[in-house]
Scaffold this motif. Sequence first.
Motif, mmCIF file in Angstrom:
data_model
loop_
_atom_site.group_PDB
_atom_site.id
_atom_site.type_symbol
_atom_site.label_atom_id
_atom_site.label_comp_id
_atom_site.label_asym_id
_atom_site.label_seq_id
_atom_site.Cartn_x
_atom_site.Cartn_y
_atom_site.Cartn_z
ATOM 1 N N UNK A 349 0.725 -1.196 0.061
ATOM 2 C CA UNK A 349 0.032 0.076 -0.019
ATOM 3 C C UNK A 349 0.742 1.129 0.131
ATOM 4 N N UNK A 350 0.404 1.920 -0.872
ATOM 5 C CA UNK A 350 1.076 3.529 -0.401
ATOM 6 C C UNK A 350 0.283 4.261 1.109
ATOM 7 N N UNK A 351 1.478 4.587 1.698
ATOM 8 C CA UNK A 351 1.088 5.018 2.696
ATOM 9 C C UNK A 351 0.041 6.446 2.873
ATOM 10 N N UNK A 352 0.880 7.517 1.465
ATOM 11 C CA UNK A 352 0.250 8.549 1.562
ATOM 12 C C UNK A 352 -1.043 9.016 1.078
ATOM 13 N N UNK A 353 -1.830 7.727 0.357
ATOM 14 C CA UNK A 353 -2.535 7.544 -0.511
ATOM 15 C C UNK A 353 -4.199 6.831 0.692
ATOM 16 N N UNK A 357 -7.736 4.447 -3.246
ATOM 17 C CA UNK A 357 -6.923 4.847 -4.033
ATOM 18 C C UNK A 357 -5.649 3.738 -3.631
ATOM 19 N N UNK A 401 -5.646 7.782 5.010
ATOM 20 C CA UNK A 401 -4.199 7.332 4.415
ATOM 21 C C UNK A 401 -4.208 6.152 5.076
#
Lengths: 526, 360
Positions: A349-353, A357, A401
């Motif tokens: 997973x993309x941490x800031x998204x 998303x 997020x």
Amino acid sequence: MTGTETAQLLTIRGLTKAYPGVIANSDVSFSVAPGEVHALLGENGAGKSTLVKAIYGLVRPDAGEMRMRGEVYAPSEPRAARAAGVAMVFQHFSLFEALNVAENVALGMETPPRQRELSAKIRAVSEAYGLPLDPSRLVGDLSAGERQRVEIIRCLLQDPKLLIMDEPTSVLTPQEVEILFATLRQLSAEGTAILYISHKLEEIRSLCDSATILRRGKVVATCTPREVSARDLAEMMVGTALTPPARAPRTDWAGAPALEVTGLSVASPMPFGTSLKNVGFAVARGEVLGIAGVAGNGQDELLLALSGELKSAPGMVRAAGVDLGDKGPNDRRRAGFVVAPEERLGHAAAPGMSLVENALLSGAIRMGLVRRGFIDWAATRAFAEGVVRDYDVRTPGTHVAARALSGGNLQKFVIGRELSQEPAVIVINQPTWGVDASAAAAIRQVILDRAAAGAAVVVISQDLDELMEIADRFAALNEGRLSVPRPVQGLTMEEIGLMMGGAHGMHVPEIGAAHLLHAEAADAEA
Amino acid sequence: MLKLERRPAPSRLWTAATPVLAVIATMIAGGLLFAALGKDPVEAIRTIFWDPLFGEFASYSRPQLLVKAGPLILIAIGLSLGFKAQVWNIGAEGQYMMGALFGAATGLAFYPTDSVLLFPAMVVMGAFGGFLWAMIPAVLKLRFGTSEILVSLMLVYVAQHIMSAASFGMLKNPEGMGFPGSRNFQHYPAAFNGELIAGTGMHWGGVAALGAVVAAYVLLSRHILGFHIRVAGEAPRAARFAGVSPALLTSVCLGTSGALAGLAGLFEVTGPAGQITTDFASGYGFTAIIVAFLGRLHPVGILLAGLLMALTYIGGELAQLTLNLPSAAVQAFQGMLLFFLLAFDVLANFRIRLAGRARA
């Protein structure tokens, strides 16, 4: 101050520590006598780590009192803790791979002696405690078990009165665990107290004299582990009765193996990584293959090679007879693959998204969330909401997020995102790492359900109990090679240990204890 | 003692507020700088921010706003795509020059045609020139792992030399009586990029800039490529997991930003500048980096930031003329804007706490 308190080495009274939004420790009291092996038992997030960090001077408690041999003990930093005779072996090692063993040990000392003297000392300690280690070897070349020995010897050189061990066996083969336990028993016989943190119940029952059980930051029970069953310990730890996952009867699906890996050899993309060497296995529909191995023996590389992030040569990976060897992640998804990597933040997973998303991240292809290049956000949101609902992900909403979720919740989200995609082939690395026991049971159940629905499943895990519970067949990775998969039924712990490589680095002749000789013989056989 | 505490998620409020704060802080610090130079700070700030729009000579300077903002926005939009994906094209100035050269050379090669196809052909060639120049760092990065920051930056100085060589040699005006510089496009109607609406400063470059803003907005919010760009910047390993090829993404980002910078150069050389000269480069390519960050790498933000930056350009020139401010002071003023923006950025990701007695 009472007489019993002075007899104790360490006494903790009413220790409390709160972080914003969570109380890590609430009114915790217990004591450890000299030579006692004391277990701290609890699920992830029960407050074990915060507690030992307070003892080691890394965290300052908000309230409560610690006494060391009756004296007030309030270490402001680890240096003060070490001066008071407290040493700690962390779960994650702090070693430099490009330096050798002696240099690494020297880095942790206040006033390191000369290299030659230090090497001699390291040899002496390693022989005295049955922990074979060559001071001149590069740490980058050592196995996880050997690295742990470096950390332990670093602690022993300080001659500690209290040794804290945080989940020490998660990186060891069963044989290596035996060696470690022999060392710990010897230390205890010499009067060193050991504070042993774990959630592995059988280990605690075989090693520890007493146990303090934590749940949500509070002490819920104290017991003598030998006198209670593992099941009782588990229920004290979790607070509810646990039901083991149920499996549907196996259906025999016809046709080619759903996943076939032949002669898979790829170089590791990471420095000090482990390259895969001629890995081969096949998984039928409805079957669960469990892959064990000590951390760092090629698990990450195997996952990357199966997901397509690490490309292999044509013919090395086939799904239902179709060659995917040189295909990337999205082509493999089209062929029915879903993959859940171990590292949740930054890889799975993309941490800031947002969760929406992150649902798109791997769901775009199989869930049809993108049409002619344009994203269908409404469908993506619905998909994310479905995962959150079906997998009991605790979050204020799908707009938050990924990094705002707790580790266990994010794991549930990642697993749910992959398993909701009607997969034909499932590859999961460490499915229940950092997840509480009831959520872990739920995740294992879903994996079994997917297998029953006809998916081929590969589960890579360092938790042997977990693999025994859900796998049909079992194999182990050792230095990038995969053992021949064998049916789980009738497999003994000893055989499993040998598949995992026995005891790493046990070639030093001067090991005394009988069971150590046994382990060495086993290693030579392997 | 002050202590920074990481926020669980970036604060939306502060993300929007930091550019405003940065502008205010720049005005204060810039005022101090001007005061130290012996100028009236209030008058200097007013000259820079107010006079170009509403002052005595506003009828002259107002159209200049779009003329200056157009190329800044066009270049910054391209750069922002790369910056989002952590691909750092610092050499837009070089791509801007090469775009101008390619486009101008195409036009001059057909002198004195009056074909309506000429200008579109020049536009294509301008974009191609910038694209080509930006692909050099892309290819070197992918082949040899060089830093695109250094290569793209150094190529600016190469482009500068090619520009000089062209104005003294290949593209020199045969009727220019020996002066360096190409023919002036003002006297070449088929190739001239004039004002579309008289007195507004709007030329094709401004149209292209607005088009780029809309396209970038759609790309980033609706298109899978834009999503991949954002993931790559946010978490490179997650991007690979999502099937993004880092090589392809690097090429797309560098190529697009190069092409847009090339377009900006082409519209500039055929319009406001009028000809290829040795001093054609005016720093748009570098200033666009500030514009991209000032606009938070968001297309609409970049549109506003480009207008603001253009204002400080025009106002700065006005201040140089009327107040005798040294040009270096004006450049320092513009630099402060980026400095304060990056400094205030901390507030979006961190919370400032007064640390008391107890610490974790």
